[in-house]
Design a protein around this motif. Structure first.
Motif, PDB file in Angstrom:
ATOM      1  N   LEU A 116     168.647  86.503  63.679  1.00  0.00           N
ATOM      2  CA  LEU A 116     167.813  87.697  63.564  1.00  0.00           C
ATOM      3  C   LEU A 116     168.010  88.604  64.769  1.00  0.00           C
ATOM      4  O   LEU A 116     168.082  89.829  64.624  1.00  0.00           O
ATOM      5  CB  LEU A 116     166.339  87.308  63.425  1.00  0.00           C
ATOM      6  CG  LEU A 116     165.385  88.480  63.266  1.00  0.00           C
ATOM      7  CD1 LEU A 116     165.671  89.260  61.985  1.00  0.00           C
ATOM      8  CD2 LEU A 116     163.954  88.005  63.278  1.00  0.00           C
ATOM      9  N   GLY A 117     168.123  88.038  65.956  1.00  0.00           N
ATOM     10  CA  GLY A 117     168.356  88.835  67.159  1.00  0.00           C
ATOM     11  C   GLY A 117     169.663  89.605  67.090  1.00  0.00           C
ATOM     12  O   GLY A 117     169.731  90.781  67.463  1.00  0.00           O
ATOM     13  N   ILE A 118     170.709  88.949  66.588  1.00  0.00           N
ATOM     14  CA  ILE A 118     172.006  89.626  66.433  1.00  0.00           C
ATOM     15  C   ILE A 118     171.880  90.753  65.414  1.00  0.00           C
ATOM     16  O   ILE A 118     172.335  91.881  65.649  1.00  0.00           O
ATOM     17  CB  ILE A 118     173.096  88.622  66.003  1.00  0.00           C
ATOM     18  CG1 ILE A 118     173.366  87.600  67.113  1.00  0.00           C
ATOM     19  CG2 ILE A 118     174.388  89.357  65.624  1.00  0.00           C
ATOM     20  CD1 ILE A 118     174.194  86.405  66.669  1.00  0.00           C
ATOM     21  N   ALA A 119     171.253  90.466  64.279  1.00  0.00           N
ATOM     22  CA  ALA A 119     171.092  91.478  63.231  1.00  0.00           C
ATOM     23  C   ALA A 119     170.248  92.649  63.730  1.00  0.00           C
ATOM     24  O   ALA A 119     170.594  93.819  63.525  1.00  0.00           O
ATOM     25  CB  ALA A 119     170.464  90.852  61.984  1.00  0.00           C
ATOM     26  N   PHE A 120     169.139  92.351  64.389  1.00  0.00           N
ATOM     27  CA  PHE A 120     168.242  93.406  64.851  1.00  0.00           C
ATOM     28  C   PHE A 120     168.924  94.288  65.888  1.00  0.00           C
ATOM     29  O   PHE A 120     168.826  95.517  65.834  1.00  0.00           O
ATOM     30  CB  PHE A 120     166.948  92.819  65.415  1.00  0.00           C
ATOM     31  CG  PHE A 120     165.958  93.871  65.815  1.00  0.00           C
ATOM     32  CD1 PHE A 120     165.145  94.467  64.864  1.00  0.00           C
ATOM     33  CD2 PHE A 120     165.846  94.284  67.125  1.00  0.00           C
ATOM     34  CE1 PHE A 120     164.240  95.459  65.217  1.00  0.00           C
ATOM     35  CE2 PHE A 120     164.941  95.266  67.491  1.00  0.00           C
ATOM     36  CZ  PHE A 120     164.134  95.857  66.535  1.00  0.00           C
ATOM     37  N   SER A 121     169.610  93.689  66.845  1.00  0.00           N
ATOM     38  CA  SER A 121     170.256  94.506  67.875  1.00  0.00           C
ATOM     39  C   SER A 121     171.369  95.358  67.278  1.00  0.00           C
ATOM     40  O   SER A 121     171.574  96.509  67.703  1.00  0.00           O
ATOM     41  CB  SER A 121     170.778  93.638  69.020  1.00  0.00           C
ATOM     42  OG  SER A 121     171.765  92.745  68.580  1.00  0.00           O
ATOM     43  N   THR A 122     172.061  94.844  66.288  1.00  0.00           N
ATOM     44  CA  THR A 122     173.077  95.642  65.595  1.00  0.00           C
ATOM     45  C   THR A 122     172.413  96.796  64.851  1.00  0.00           C
ATOM     46  O   THR A 122     172.879  97.942  64.898  1.00  0.00           O
ATOM     47  CB  THR A 122     173.885  94.758  64.629  1.00  0.00           C
ATOM     48  OG1 THR A 122     174.479  93.678  65.360  1.00  0.00           O
ATOM     49  CG2 THR A 122     174.975  95.546  63.928  1.00  0.00           C
ATOM     50  N   ALA A 123     171.292  96.513  64.188  1.00  0.00           N
ATOM     51  CA  ALA A 123     170.556  97.551  63.460  1.00  0.00           C
ATOM     52  C   ALA A 123     170.041  98.627  64.406  1.00  0.00           C
ATOM     53  O   ALA A 123     170.031  99.820  64.057  1.00  0.00           O
ATOM     54  CB  ALA A 123     169.391  96.926  62.690  1.00  0.00           C
ATOM     55  N   ARG A 124     169.614  98.237  65.603  1.00  0.00           N
ATOM     56  CA  ARG A 124     169.140  99.234  66.578  1.00  0.00           C
ATOM     57  C   ARG A 124     170.227 100.265  66.849  1.00  0.00           C
ATOM     58  O   ARG A 124     169.947 101.466  66.903  1.00  0.00           O
ATOM     59  CB  ARG A 124     168.753  98.563  67.905  1.00  0.00           C
ATOM     60  CG  ARG A 124     167.480  97.769  67.830  1.00  0.00           C
ATOM     61  CD  ARG A 124     167.155  97.124  69.161  1.00  0.00           C
ATOM     62  NE  ARG A 124     166.418  98.103  69.952  1.00  0.00           N
ATOM     63  CZ  ARG A 124     166.486  98.190  71.266  1.00  0.00           C
ATOM     64  NH1 ARG A 124     167.269  97.390  71.951  1.00  0.00           N
ATOM     65  NH2 ARG A 124     165.765  99.080  71.910  1.00  0.00           N
ATOM     66  N   GLY A 125     171.459  99.804  67.035  1.00  0.00           N
ATOM     67  CA  GLY A 125     172.561 100.725  67.287  1.00  0.00           C
ATOM     68  C   GLY A 125     172.871 101.592  66.080  1.00  0.00           C
ATOM     69  O   GLY A 125     173.126 102.799  66.211  1.00  0.00           O
ATOM     70  N   ILE A 126     172.852 100.993  64.901  1.00  0.00           N
ATOM     71  CA  ILE A 126     173.129 101.742  63.667  1.00  0.00           C
ATOM     72  C   ILE A 126     172.084 102.837  63.472  1.00  0.00           C
ATOM     73  O   ILE A 126     172.419 103.997  63.207  1.00  0.00           O
ATOM     74  CB  ILE A 126     173.154 100.789  62.447  1.00  0.00           C
ATOM     75  CG1 ILE A 126     174.385  99.873  62.503  1.00  0.00           C
ATOM     76  CG2 ILE A 126     173.134 101.579  61.141  1.00  0.00           C
ATOM     77  CD1 ILE A 126     174.345  98.723  61.498  1.00  0.00           C
ATOM     78  N   ILE A 127     170.814 102.490  63.612  1.00  0.00           N
ATOM     79  CA  ILE A 127     169.740 103.458  63.386  1.00  0.00           C
ATOM     80  C   ILE A 127     169.747 104.536  64.475  1.00  0.00           C
ATOM     81  O   ILE A 127     169.538 105.715  64.181  1.00  0.00           O
ATOM     82  CB  ILE A 127     168.382 102.750  63.264  1.00  0.00           C
ATOM     83  CG1 ILE A 127     168.372 101.933  61.962  1.00  0.00           C
ATOM     84  CG2 ILE A 127     167.222 103.736  63.307  1.00  0.00           C
ATOM     85  CD1 ILE A 127     167.187 101.005  61.793  1.00  0.00           C
ATOM     86  N   PHE A 128     170.027 104.158  65.694  1.00  0.00           N
ATOM     87  CA  PHE A 128     170.144 105.160  66.758  1.00  0.00           C
ATOM     88  C   PHE A 128     171.207 106.196  66.396  1.00  0.00           C
ATOM     89  O   PHE A 128     170.966 107.401  66.446  1.00  0.00           O
ATOM     90  CB  PHE A 128     170.490 104.491  68.093  1.00  0.00           C
ATOM     91  CG  PHE A 128     170.811 105.474  69.181  1.00  0.00           C
ATOM     92  CD1 PHE A 128     169.801 106.138  69.842  1.00  0.00           C
ATOM     93  CD2 PHE A 128     172.123 105.742  69.527  1.00  0.00           C
ATOM     94  CE1 PHE A 128     170.090 107.065  70.850  1.00  0.00           C
ATOM     95  CE2 PHE A 128     172.429 106.658  70.524  1.00  0.00           C
ATOM     96  CZ  PHE A 128     171.409 107.324  71.185  1.00  0.00           C
ATOM     97  N   GLU A 129     172.360 105.709  66.007  1.00  0.00           N
ATOM     98  CA  GLU A 129     173.471 106.622  65.692  1.00  0.00           C
ATOM     99  C   GLU A 129     173.185 107.451  64.444  1.00  0.00           C
ATOM    100  O   GLU A 129     173.473 108.641  64.399  1.00  0.00           O
ATOM    101  CB  GLU A 129     174.764 105.817  65.520  1.00  0.00           C
ATOM    102  CG  GLU A 129     175.996 106.659  65.348  1.00  0.00           C
ATOM    103  CD  GLU A 129     176.282 107.589  66.525  1.00  0.00           C
ATOM    104  OE1 GLU A 129     176.787 108.707  66.274  1.00  0.00           O
ATOM    105  OE2 GLU A 129     175.997 107.223  67.680  1.00  0.00           O
ATOM    106  N   ARG A 130     172.620 106.834  63.427  1.00  0.00           N
ATOM    107  CA  ARG A 130     172.385 107.544  62.163  1.00  0.00           C
ATOM    108  C   ARG A 130     171.234 108.546  62.241  1.00  0.00           C
ATOM    109  O   ARG A 130     171.156 109.433  61.411  1.00  0.00           O
ATOM    110  CB  ARG A 130     172.136 106.548  61.034  1.00  0.00           C
ATOM    111  CG  ARG A 130     173.332 105.626  60.847  1.00  0.00           C
ATOM    112  CD  ARG A 130     173.902 105.462  59.574  1.00  0.00           C
ATOM    113  NE  ARG A 130     173.329 106.096  58.438  1.00  0.00           N
ATOM    114  CZ  ARG A 130     173.885 106.073  57.269  1.00  0.00           C
ATOM    115  NH1 ARG A 130     175.037 105.472  57.114  1.00  0.00           N
ATOM    116  NH2 ARG A 130     173.324 106.647  56.235  1.00  0.00           N
TER     117      ARG A 130
END
Length: 153
Positions: A116-130
């Motif tokens: 979950l930590g890996i997924a969440f941190s990846t999502a943070r970057g995706i949402i920041f960029e998008r």
């Protein structure tokens, strides 16, 4: 799962794929008529998990909502929702699973929190960029405790 607590070996965890399956930005006409810099947000997260022991795969679906608020915690009329799916291959996944009394598959909390930590941190970057170039202007999601997110629901 053996009685000895299994050790998480990062090299045995592989993020195989990431897909955005939901992306929605909603802006009310009232906000468009009087836009302002967004600084406060109501943040929500939900998750779904699934496992395939035979293929040593794990899937996390994370759902995010962000709603802009004014200084009185009232909605401003700007909301974003994302759904992102993550597929992991965990070479030693069976070391971290067991059946509960009802026959349902249970994942060790430490491994669940790691994925979950890996997924969440990846999502943070995706949402920041998008969200760059929107009224959210590259919003940075808060840091969360993955154990608490796992316990939710």
């Amino acid at each position: 799962m053996s009685k000895k607590k299994p050790r998480i070996i990062p090299e045995k965890i592989h993020l195989v794929s990431t897909q955005i399956f939901k992306a929605n930005l909603d802006t009310a006409d009232s906000f468009l008529e009087d836009p302002q810099k967004l600084s406060r947000f109501n943040f929500g997260i939900a998750k779904e998990m699934a496992f395939d022991l035979e293929r040593t795969m794990a899937r996390f679906r994370l759902y995010f909502t962000l709603e802009a608020q004014d200084d009185n915690d009232e909605p401003l009329g700007v909301k974003v929702e994302y759904g992102i799916e993550f597929h992991f291959k965990v070479e030693n996944l069976s070391d971290f699973t067991r059946e509960d009394g009802d026959g349902a598959l249970q994942l060790d909390a430490a491994m669940g929190a790691t994925l979950l930590g890996i997924a969440f941190s990846t999502a943070r970057g995706i949402i920041f960029e998008r969200t760059r170039g929107t009224f959210f202007d590259g919003v940075i999601l808060p840091v969360v405790d993955p154990f608490k997110v796992l316990e939710a629901d």
